[in-house]
Design a protein around this motif. Structure first.
Motif, PDB file in Angstrom:
ATOM      1  N   ALA A 411       0.867  -1.017   0.000  1.00  0.00           N
ATOM      2  CA  ALA A 411       0.083   0.065   0.179  1.00  0.00           C
ATOM      3  C   ALA A 411       0.995   1.262  -0.020  1.00  0.00           C
ATOM      4  O   ALA A 411       2.083   1.057   0.260  1.00  0.00           O
ATOM      5  CB  ALA A 411      -0.974  -0.227   1.305  1.00  0.00           C
ATOM      6  N   ARG A 415       3.305   1.119   3.473  1.00  0.00           N
ATOM      7  CA  ARG A 415       2.572   0.273   4.499  1.00  0.00           C
ATOM      8  C   ARG A 415       1.742  -0.879   3.607  1.00  0.00           C
ATOM      9  O   ARG A 415       2.352  -1.096   2.410  1.00  0.00           O
ATOM     10  CB  ARG A 415       1.183   0.974   4.933  1.00  0.00           C
ATOM     11  N   GLU A 417      -1.496  -3.713   2.758  1.00  0.00           N
ATOM     12  CA  GLU A 417      -2.789  -4.060   3.032  1.00  0.00           C
ATOM     13  C   GLU A 417      -3.263  -5.300   3.191  1.00  0.00           C
ATOM     14  O   GLU A 417      -3.042  -6.343   2.196  1.00  0.00           O
ATOM     15  CB  GLU A 417      -3.715  -3.172   1.887  1.00  0.00           C
ATOM     16  N   GLU A 419      -6.389  -8.169   3.278  1.00  0.00           N
ATOM     17  CA  GLU A 419      -7.853  -8.382   3.160  1.00  0.00           C
ATOM     18  C   GLU A 419      -8.274  -9.777   3.470  1.00  0.00           C
ATOM     19  O   GLU A 419      -7.812 -10.891   3.088  1.00  0.00           O
ATOM     20  CB  GLU A 419      -8.342  -7.958   1.634  1.00  0.00           C
ATOM     21  N   GLY A 466      -1.651   0.602  12.972  1.00  0.00           N
ATOM     22  CA  GLY A 466      -2.877   0.429  11.663  1.00  0.00           C
ATOM     23  C   GLY A 466      -4.088   0.845  12.148  1.00  0.00           C
ATOM     24  O   GLY A 466      -4.439   1.315  12.982  1.00  0.00           O
ATOM     25  N   ILE A 481     -10.383  -4.897   5.774  1.00  0.00           N
ATOM     26  CA  ILE A 481      -9.501  -4.503   5.210  1.00  0.00           C
ATOM     27  C   ILE A 481      -8.436  -3.757   6.337  1.00  0.00           C
ATOM     28  O   ILE A 481      -8.902  -3.022   7.110  1.00  0.00           O
ATOM     29  CB  ILE A 481      -9.496  -3.337   4.309  1.00  0.00           C
ATOM     30  N   ILE A 483      -4.797  -1.986   7.341  1.00  0.00           N
ATOM     31  CA  ILE A 483      -3.517  -1.351   6.721  1.00  0.00           C
ATOM     32  C   ILE A 483      -2.667  -0.992   7.865  1.00  0.00           C
ATOM     33  O   ILE A 483      -2.856  -0.912   9.141  1.00  0.00           O
ATOM     34  CB  ILE A 483      -3.944  -0.036   6.461  1.00  0.00           C
TER      35      ILE A 483
END
Length: 497
Positions: A411, A415, A417, A419, A466, A481, A483
């Motif tokens: 990301a 970062r 991500e 899912e 996050g 989701i 992060i």
């Protein structure tokens, strides 16, 4: 004299407006010149095509006539090769000629006349060739001497010459217009560039002057707020200590609540045993005529056991809530241990622990992690993924095989991500945020729980630097989701700074 904001805005707006007007004029003129050049380019191209097709028709007819004459003179079939080669080409040439002449009104009917004369000439050529092949040479020669083919050929040559001359004139005219257009375009570009550079220079001078004044003002502000960052760090540190105190207080309170709760649960158990014995005694005891006997028997056999059951359920509920608070408090106080991890390995291991629950109803689980190694707290990450997978299994749609996918991608901002997607029963739109609140559950409840799972997940994710959100549609499924920073140490460093 300093430039005020209003003066800067007005002068910049005026310069930009005039520059835009000049640019629009230049662009409009350029587009017109380009379109004009494009028109004449197309006209020149069409004229050259018309000329080329006309020459092709003329050459093919000449080849056919040459082959016919050679054959008539020698009766040798080899001389018919140009004739035989030209015959299949002419229909295509005539169609193409009609096509390229169609847009020009002055050439109206010319293509039809060319086609008519050509067909007449070809008929005359074919007839003389066939008569010669049949040994009737004199008749073929008589047709040639009749001059009907010559008349057609002369007419065709006149038309071919006219088309070629018109095409050459159109080509010369088009080239002249294109040359003039190119010169005009060059001058428009030069003049437009000078105008635009002038306005851009004026605007740049205004901006540079204004920015210089802003820089001076900023320096004054920075000097006035030199200690602001230090004060922010102090307040952040104070907030961190306050948060630790709150977590410690919650731990102490919940820990102290357990002592009386354990006593209540113990005495409730003893009371339940005693009430059971009393209910058994009163149930078998005959009525001795005492007017209070019926009420006492009802209280001993029904009311007291029911009350004990309610007390037992309430204490169990309170015990689970205290355990939940303790769990979250311990997690908040736990020292994070950043370590280098293979996220794909952790995701696969977490899925493996619940694989049997997924496949027993025909479900599938997929892991698709496309990330290099990351640095984070292993225990927290395993707990987050485990909780989300447990939720997917717990709230799967009845009658539909569960499909769970764990994905991870890079990301923005260094970062990652993650899912976790399922095709379960989904979450209503108005509950998307509420499910992360402590002791809150959404939708129809068919599974036991206290409403702490997702609250605990959000607490752990935020402790890792996050955040977690979701997208879901009722009856379709849910995607959580997550992060996270790629390196937890950078987050811990920024928190301690």
């Amino acid at each position: 004299m300093p430039i005020s904001t209003n003066v800067f805005v007005r002068s910049t707006t005026l310069l930009l407006a005039v520059a835009f007007l000049a640019l629009a004029t230049i662009v409009g003129t350029t587009i017109w010149l380009v379109e004009n050049n494009n028109y004449w380019f197309n006209e020149t191209t069409n004229a050259r095509v018309a000329r080329a097709v006309t020459v092709s028709v003329r050459n093919a007819l000449q080849d056919a006539e040459t082959g016919q004459r050679g054959y008539l003179l020698t009766q040798d079939e080899r001389y018919l090769e140009p004739y035989d080669a030209a015959l299949p080409e002419l229909p295509g040439f005539l169609d193409r000629l009609e096509q390229v002449l169609a847009p020009y009104a002055e050439a109206n009917g010319v293509a039809d006349m060319v086609r008519t004369n050509t067909n007449n000439k070809l008929a005359e050529l074919a007839e003389t060739v066939e008569l010669t092949r049949a040994g009737r040479f004199d008749e073929a020669l008589a047709i040639v001497r009749g001059d009907s083919g010559k008349v057609d050929m002369d007419a065709l040559r006149t038309m071919f010459t006219g088309i070629i001359d018109a095409a050459d004139a159109r080509t010369i005219e088009g080239l002249e217009y294109q040359r003039n257009g190119t010169v005009a375009l060059r001058w428009v570009t030069i003049i437009g560039g000078v105008i635009i550079f002038a306005f851009v220079g004026a605007a740049a001078w205004t901006v540079v002057t204004y920015n210089g004044e802003i820089a001076a003002a900023r320096a004054e502000v920075e000097a006035a707020n030199a200690g602001l960052e230090e004060r922010v760090r102090e307040r952040t540190s104070d907030l961190g200590r306050a948060n630790e105190e709150i977590q410690r207080f919650a731990y102490i309170v919940t820990h102290d609540l357990r002592a009386p709760l354990v006593n209540i649960m113990g005495f409730t158990s003893e009371l339940e045993t005693s009430v059971g014995e009393l209910a058994g005694y009163m149930k078998d005891r005959p009525d001795d005529g005492n007017p209070n006997f019926a009420d006492a028997k009802l209280a001993a056999t029904e009311d007291l056991p029911e009350a004990i059951t309610f007390i037992r359920a309430a204490t169990r509920k309170m015990d689970s809530l205290i355990n939940a608070i303790l769990k979250i408090s311990r997690e908040g106080r736990r020292q994070l241990k950043p370590e280098t991890l293979d996220l794909a390995e952790i995701a696969n291991a977490t899925v493996t622990t619940v694989q049997h629950q997924i496949v027993e109803n025909g479900g599938t689980a997929t892991v698709d992690v496309r990330l290099p190694r990351i640095v984070t707290d292993k225990l927290s990450l395993e707990q987050v993924l485990g909780n989300l997978l447990d939720n997917a299994i717990k709230y799967q749609q009845p009658g539909r095989p569960l499909e769970v996918t764990v994905r991870a991608r890079p990301a923005q901002g260094n970062r990652i991500e993650i899912e976790v997607e399922d095709n379960g029963r989904g979450i209503a739109a108005n509950d998307h945020e509420r499910v992360f609140e402590l002791f809150r559950r959404a939708g129809t409840q068919t599974q036991p729980g206290e409403g702490i799972g997702l609250a605990h997940v959000r607490t752990m994710v935020r402790s890792l630097g996050g955040d977690i959100t979701l997208r879901s549609e009722l009856g379709t499924g849910t995607t959580f989701i997550i992060i996270l920073p790629r390196d937890l140490r950078s987050f811990i460093g920024s928190q301690s700074a």
